[in-house]
Write a protein that holds these residues in place. Structure first.
Motif, PDB file in Angstrom:
ATOM      1  N   GLY A 162       1.087  -1.155   0.014  1.00  0.00           N
ATOM      2  CA  GLY A 162      -0.230   0.044  -0.020  1.00  0.00           C
ATOM      3  C   GLY A 162       0.752   1.377  -0.294  1.00  0.00           C
ATOM      4  N   PHE A 163       0.554   2.003  -0.848  1.00  0.00           N
ATOM      5  CA  PHE A 163       1.287   3.314  -1.105  1.00  0.00           C
ATOM      6  C   PHE A 163       0.516   4.616  -0.960  1.00  0.00           C
ATOM      7  CE2 PHE A 163       4.121   6.519  -2.751  1.00  0.00           C
ATOM      8  CZ  PHE A 163       5.321   6.456  -2.076  1.00  0.00           C
ATOM      9  N   ALA A 164      -1.011   4.311  -1.619  1.00  0.00           N
ATOM     10  CA  ALA A 164      -2.005   5.427  -1.682  1.00  0.00           C
ATOM     11  C   ALA A 164      -2.285   5.876   0.079  1.00  0.00           C
ATOM     12  CB  ALA A 164      -3.409   5.111  -2.196  1.00  0.00           C
ATOM     13  N   PHE A 165      -2.677   7.157  -0.136  1.00  0.00           N
ATOM     14  CA  PHE A 165      -2.683   7.731   1.254  1.00  0.00           C
ATOM     15  C   PHE A 165      -4.125   7.183   2.067  1.00  0.00           C
ATOM     16  CE2 PHE A 165      -6.487  10.719   1.619  1.00  0.00           C
ATOM     17  CZ  PHE A 165      -7.044  10.817   0.252  1.00  0.00           C
ATOM     18  N   LYS A 166      -4.991   6.313   1.334  1.00  0.00           N
ATOM     19  CA  LYS A 166      -6.025   5.729   1.688  1.00  0.00           C
ATOM     20  C   LYS A 166      -6.434   4.591   0.876  1.00  0.00           C
ATOM     21  CE  LYS A 166     -10.152   7.584   2.089  1.00  0.00           C
ATOM     22  NZ  LYS A 166     -11.481   8.514   2.104  1.00  0.00           N
ATOM     23  N   LYS A 167      -7.339   3.641   1.207  1.00  0.00           N
ATOM     24  CA  LYS A 167      -7.827   2.765   0.257  1.00  0.00           C
ATOM     25  C   LYS A 167      -8.567   3.336  -0.965  1.00  0.00           C
ATOM     26  CE  LYS A 167     -11.798   0.604   2.446  1.00  0.00           C
ATOM     27  NZ  LYS A 167     -12.548  -0.528   2.849  1.00  0.00           N
ATOM     28  N   ASP A 168      -8.902   2.679  -2.065  1.00  0.00           N
ATOM     29  CA  ASP A 168      -9.835   2.908  -3.010  1.00  0.00           C
ATOM     30  C   ASP A 168      -9.661   4.263  -3.664  1.00  0.00           C
ATOM     31  OD1 ASP A 168     -11.462   0.538  -2.550  1.00  0.00           O
ATOM     32  OD2 ASP A 168     -12.546   1.519  -1.258  1.00  0.00           O
ATOM     33  N   ASP A 190       1.133  -1.524  -4.684  1.00  0.00           N
ATOM     34  CA  ASP A 190      -0.320  -0.683  -4.541  1.00  0.00           C
ATOM     35  C   ASP A 190      -1.144  -1.177  -5.733  1.00  0.00           C
ATOM     36  OD1 ASP A 190      -1.454   1.803  -2.674  1.00  0.00           O
ATOM     37  OD2 ASP A 190      -2.208   1.360  -4.725  1.00  0.00           O
ATOM     38  N   PRO A 191      -2.182  -1.390  -5.350  1.00  0.00           N
ATOM     39  CA  PRO A 191      -3.066  -2.067  -6.566  1.00  0.00           C
ATOM     40  C   PRO A 191      -3.639  -0.634  -7.340  1.00  0.00           C
ATOM     41  CG  PRO A 191      -4.510  -2.073  -4.461  1.00  0.00           C
ATOM     42  CD  PRO A 191      -3.001  -2.016  -4.224  1.00  0.00           C
ATOM     43  N   LYS A 192      -3.436   0.462  -7.070  1.00  0.00           N
ATOM     44  CA  LYS A 192      -3.910   1.640  -8.046  1.00  0.00           C
ATOM     45  C   LYS A 192      -2.948   2.628  -8.269  1.00  0.00           C
ATOM     46  CE  LYS A 192      -8.060   0.544  -9.096  1.00  0.00           C
ATOM     47  NZ  LYS A 192      -8.515  -0.140 -10.108  1.00  0.00           N
ATOM     48  N   VAL A 193      -1.930   2.505  -7.408  1.00  0.00           N
ATOM     49  CA  VAL A 193      -0.781   3.979  -7.619  1.00  0.00           C
ATOM     50  C   VAL A 193       0.098   3.251  -8.665  1.00  0.00           C
ATOM     51  CG1 VAL A 193       1.099   4.977  -6.559  1.00  0.00           C
ATOM     52  CG2 VAL A 193      -0.923   4.332  -5.308  1.00  0.00           C
ATOM     53  N   THR A 194       0.475   4.321  -9.737  1.00  0.00           N
ATOM     54  CA  THR A 194       1.323   3.662 -10.761  1.00  0.00           C
ATOM     55  C   THR A 194       2.893   3.809 -10.370  1.00  0.00           C
ATOM     56  OG1 THR A 194       1.460   5.913 -11.580  1.00  0.00           O
ATOM     57  CG2 THR A 194      -0.130   4.927 -12.395  1.00  0.00           C
ATOM     58  N   VAL A 195       3.563   3.105 -10.995  1.00  0.00           N
ATOM     59  CA  VAL A 195       4.977   3.085 -10.807  1.00  0.00           C
ATOM     60  C   VAL A 195       5.537   4.320 -11.064  1.00  0.00           C
ATOM     61  CG1 VAL A 195       6.873   2.221 -11.874  1.00  0.00           C
ATOM     62  CG2 VAL A 195       5.191   0.719 -11.558  1.00  0.00           C
ATOM     63  N   GLU A 196       5.060   5.157 -11.955  1.00  0.00           N
ATOM     64  CA  GLU A 196       5.540   6.493 -12.424  1.00  0.00           C
ATOM     65  C   GLU A 196       5.499   7.298 -11.148  1.00  0.00           C
ATOM     66  OE1 GLU A 196       3.494   5.179 -14.514  1.00  0.00           O
ATOM     67  OE2 GLU A 196       5.113   4.326 -15.532  1.00  0.00           O
ATOM     68  N   TRP A 225      -5.979  -1.186   1.995  1.00  0.00           N
ATOM     69  CA  TRP A 225      -6.486  -2.157   0.949  1.00  0.00           C
ATOM     70  C   TRP A 225      -7.281  -3.218   1.374  1.00  0.00           C
ATOM     71  CZ3 TRP A 225      -7.943   0.188  -3.475  1.00  0.00           C
ATOM     72  CH2 TRP A 225      -6.979   1.070  -3.858  1.00  0.00           C
ATOM     73  N   ASP A 226      -8.578  -3.800   1.077  1.00  0.00           N
ATOM     74  CA  ASP A 226      -9.238  -4.935   1.350  1.00  0.00           C
ATOM     75  C   ASP A 226      -8.439  -6.187   0.969  1.00  0.00           C
ATOM     76  OD1 ASP A 226     -11.440  -3.359   2.850  1.00  0.00           O
ATOM     77  OD2 ASP A 226     -12.531  -3.321   0.970  1.00  0.00           O
ATOM     78  N   GLU A 227      -7.990  -5.870  -0.314  1.00  0.00           N
ATOM     79  CA  GLU A 227      -7.331  -7.278  -0.683  1.00  0.00           C
ATOM     80  C   GLU A 227      -6.115  -7.585   0.292  1.00  0.00           C
ATOM     81  OE1 GLU A 227      -6.077  -5.613  -4.548  1.00  0.00           O
ATOM     82  OE2 GLU A 227      -4.154  -6.385  -4.020  1.00  0.00           O
ATOM     83  N   PHE A 228      -5.394  -6.852   1.040  1.00  0.00           N
ATOM     84  CA  PHE A 228      -4.472  -7.303   2.047  1.00  0.00           C
ATOM     85  C   PHE A 228      -4.889  -8.220   3.087  1.00  0.00           C
ATOM     86  CE2 PHE A 228      -2.194  -2.853   0.793  1.00  0.00           C
ATOM     87  CZ  PHE A 228      -1.755  -3.456  -0.464  1.00  0.00           C
ATOM     88  N   LYS A 229      -6.103  -8.055   3.426  1.00  0.00           N
ATOM     89  CA  LYS A 229      -6.697  -8.846   4.439  1.00  0.00           C
ATOM     90  C   LYS A 229      -7.013 -10.370   4.140  1.00  0.00           C
ATOM     91  CE  LYS A 229      -9.764  -5.158   5.862  1.00  0.00           C
ATOM     92  NZ  LYS A 229     -11.166  -4.829   6.025  1.00  0.00           N
TER      93      LYS A 229
END
Ligand code: NAI
Ligand code: UGA
Length: 464
Positions: A335-341, A368-374, A410-414
């Motif tokens: 997880g890298f985003a400041f919150k999930k979703d 992180d499922p939504k943050v881009t590598v860039e 992120w829910d998927e980590f659970k």
């Protein structure tokens, strides 16, 4: 064709607020033409594509349902402003980086430029709506800029936005309240009514609050300060829990069932992030100092101090738990985003924790499922690939690691297979749960050394 519409709205700024807010207005008011404009061609192209520039659950469907009918994304700001009756200004208002008030005051240059632009091209009277979060009294400055640069009459309204990222669509469809502030003159009250009536089409009328301009502007800063204050308050208690055997989730529950306190925003964490809490509190602090209220400024500043301490404390705990060195160790960051979703990383606590680990000589593998590598590369200052690698899969990120740090909920980590992860890691395996989302008892059973926020570290291997 254009005469079919009963009203024309334009919004300057197609960001996290302008995009979703205007999309929901367009959905709920098919007879209103809504044009969202931005200076950034790239952003507008993305809004017109299948891959929107921001991720919000449910947003794509609504955009696709209205786009090209009564919802338009365009870089032709002049045309949109000319035809609009109501112009929302939803441009960025970041913290000033240099000059007077640097590091605290809001940078209003984009706001003022937008105002001057509107005044220079408007061919008739307009209602200007402050959607951006601004310091109290900004509407007065905006009115001056407009009236000094145009012969037409403008009414400036404050209509701050309270949506949270990750739940933007839901928040916009069913808001706790909509706030519209304006001048208490006949023209001001008429403008308030015009805007409030748009929201009343889907928001119950008792939830559409109308106030004077300054109350609306100040309510936005105050709401964010109160929300962030709750997080810093529970985070301060989390440190005490770790030292006393109390459990922060139990404490939060026990105080949250008191209806005077309430259960929300009491989740202890590695720290709050996001583009606004810190920025808006700093803005409030600056305002208080400007008005000669240093005690009030210091009071709110402590919310930020506590948040910075919580992020740092988490990083230090990682190092101390791992035998006082992470040098040469691989740490998997989930997880890298400041919150999930959301894919938003602005002010994410992950940046601080990762930077600290890099300084300590660790090698990071981030998923992180939504943050881009860039984006991650940009946020971490383009680190060398042997220090930080971004993975597309949580299992790959964890393989060969000494520790896992969960930095976004992120829910998927659970539901990951932690037995499988355990066998792929270097022993002893550590988990640092910065969001308290994992099943700690189960992880300990598997063999992990678990550190969670506001919980005593019951594994015996810690050198603290
Ligand atoms: N992000 C959030 O969840 C929330 C943000 N806010 C406030 O809303 C405002 C906007 O925030 P975001 O949407 O997150 O910012 P953002 O940075 O995502 O979007 C702002 C956009 O405005 C554009 N822009 C700047 N000057 C312009 C001009 N003169 N004409 C047209 N476009 C222009 C920029 O290119 C950018 O795309 C800020 O004041 C913020 O504090 C309020 C509530 C929630
Ligand atoms: O002005 C804004 O930008 C917005 O700021 C926040 O929304 P947002 O930052 O998108 O998200 P939040 O859900 O408030 O979370 C902010 C941060 O606090 C953290 N948080 C939240 C709640 C909690 O109990 N504990 C906690 O650590 C989150 O993980 C996140 O890092 C407010 O909730 C919105 O009402 C406001 O409109």
């Amino acid at each position: 064709m254009s005469t079919e519409f009963t009203c024309r709205i334009c919004c300057l700024g197609a960001g996290y607020v302008g995009g979703p807010t205007m999309t929901v207005i367009a959905k709920m008011c098919p007879d209103i033409k809504v044009t969202v404009c931005d200076l950034s061609e790239r952003r507008i192209a993305a809004w017109n594509s299948k891959s929107l520039p921001i991720y919000e659950p449910g947003l794509q469907e609504i955009v696709e349902g209205a786009r090209g009918k009564n919802l338009f994304f365009s870089t032709d700001i002049d045309a949109a402003v000319r035809e609009a009756d109501i112009i929302f200004v939803s441009v960025n208002t970041p913290t000033k980086k240099s000059g007077i008030g640097a590091g605290q005051a809001a940078d209003l240059q984009y706001w003022e430029l937008a105002g001057r632009h509107i005044a220079s091209i408007a061919e008739g009277p307009k209602i200007i709506v402050e959607k951006s979060t601004v310091p109290v009294k900004t509407a007065a400055a905006m009115a001056r800029v407009l009236e000094s640069n145009s012969k037409f009459a403008f009414e400036v309204l404050s209509n701050p936005e309270f949506l949270a990222e990750g739940t933007a669509v839901e928040d916009l469809l069913r808001p706790d309240r909509v706030l519209v502030g304006g001048e208490q003159t006949p023209a001001g009250l008429a403008a308030i009514d015009k805007l409030a009536n748009i929201y009343r089409r889907w928001v119950p009328t008792e939830k559409v609050l109308t106030t004077n301009l300054w109350s609306a502007e100040l309510s936005k800063l105050t709401a964010n300060a109160f929300l962030a204050q709750r997080i810093s308050s529970i985070n301060s208690i989390s440190a005490l829990c770790e030292n006393t055997g109390a459990d922060v989730d139990e404490v939060a529950h026990a105080i949250g069932v008191d209806s005077r306190i309430g259960p929300k925003f009491l989740r202890a964490s590695v720290g709050f992030g996001g583009s606004c809490f810190q920025k808006d509190i700093l803005n409030l602090v600056y305002l208080c100092r400007s008005f000669g209220l240093p005690e009030v400024a210091n009071y709110w500043e402590a919310v930020i101090t506590m948040n910075n301490w919580q992020k740092q404390r988490f990083a230090e705990k990682m190092v101390s738990a791992m035998f006082n060195t992470v040098s040469g160790k691989k740490i998997a960051v989930l997880g890298f985003a400041f919150k999930k979703d959301t894919g938003d990383t602005r002010e994410t606590p992950a940046i601080h924790v990762c930077e600290q680990m890099i300084k300590e000589g660790a090698a990071l593998s981030i998923y992180d499922p939504k943050v881009t590598v860039e984006q991650m590369n940009y946020d971490l200052g383009s680190p060398s690939p042997d220090k930080v690698c971004m993975e597309q899969d949580a299992y790959v990120a964890c393989a060969g690691a000494h520790a896992i740090a969960v930095l976004t909920e992120w829910d998927e980590f659970k539901t990951l297979d932690y037995s499988r992860i355990y066998t792929s890691m270097v022993k002893p395996c550590f988990v640092f749960d910065g969001r308290n989302i994992l099943d700690h008892a189960k992880l300990r059973q598997i063999g992990f050394q678990v550190f969670a926020i506001g919980k005593s570290f019951s594994n015996e291997t810690v050198l603290d």
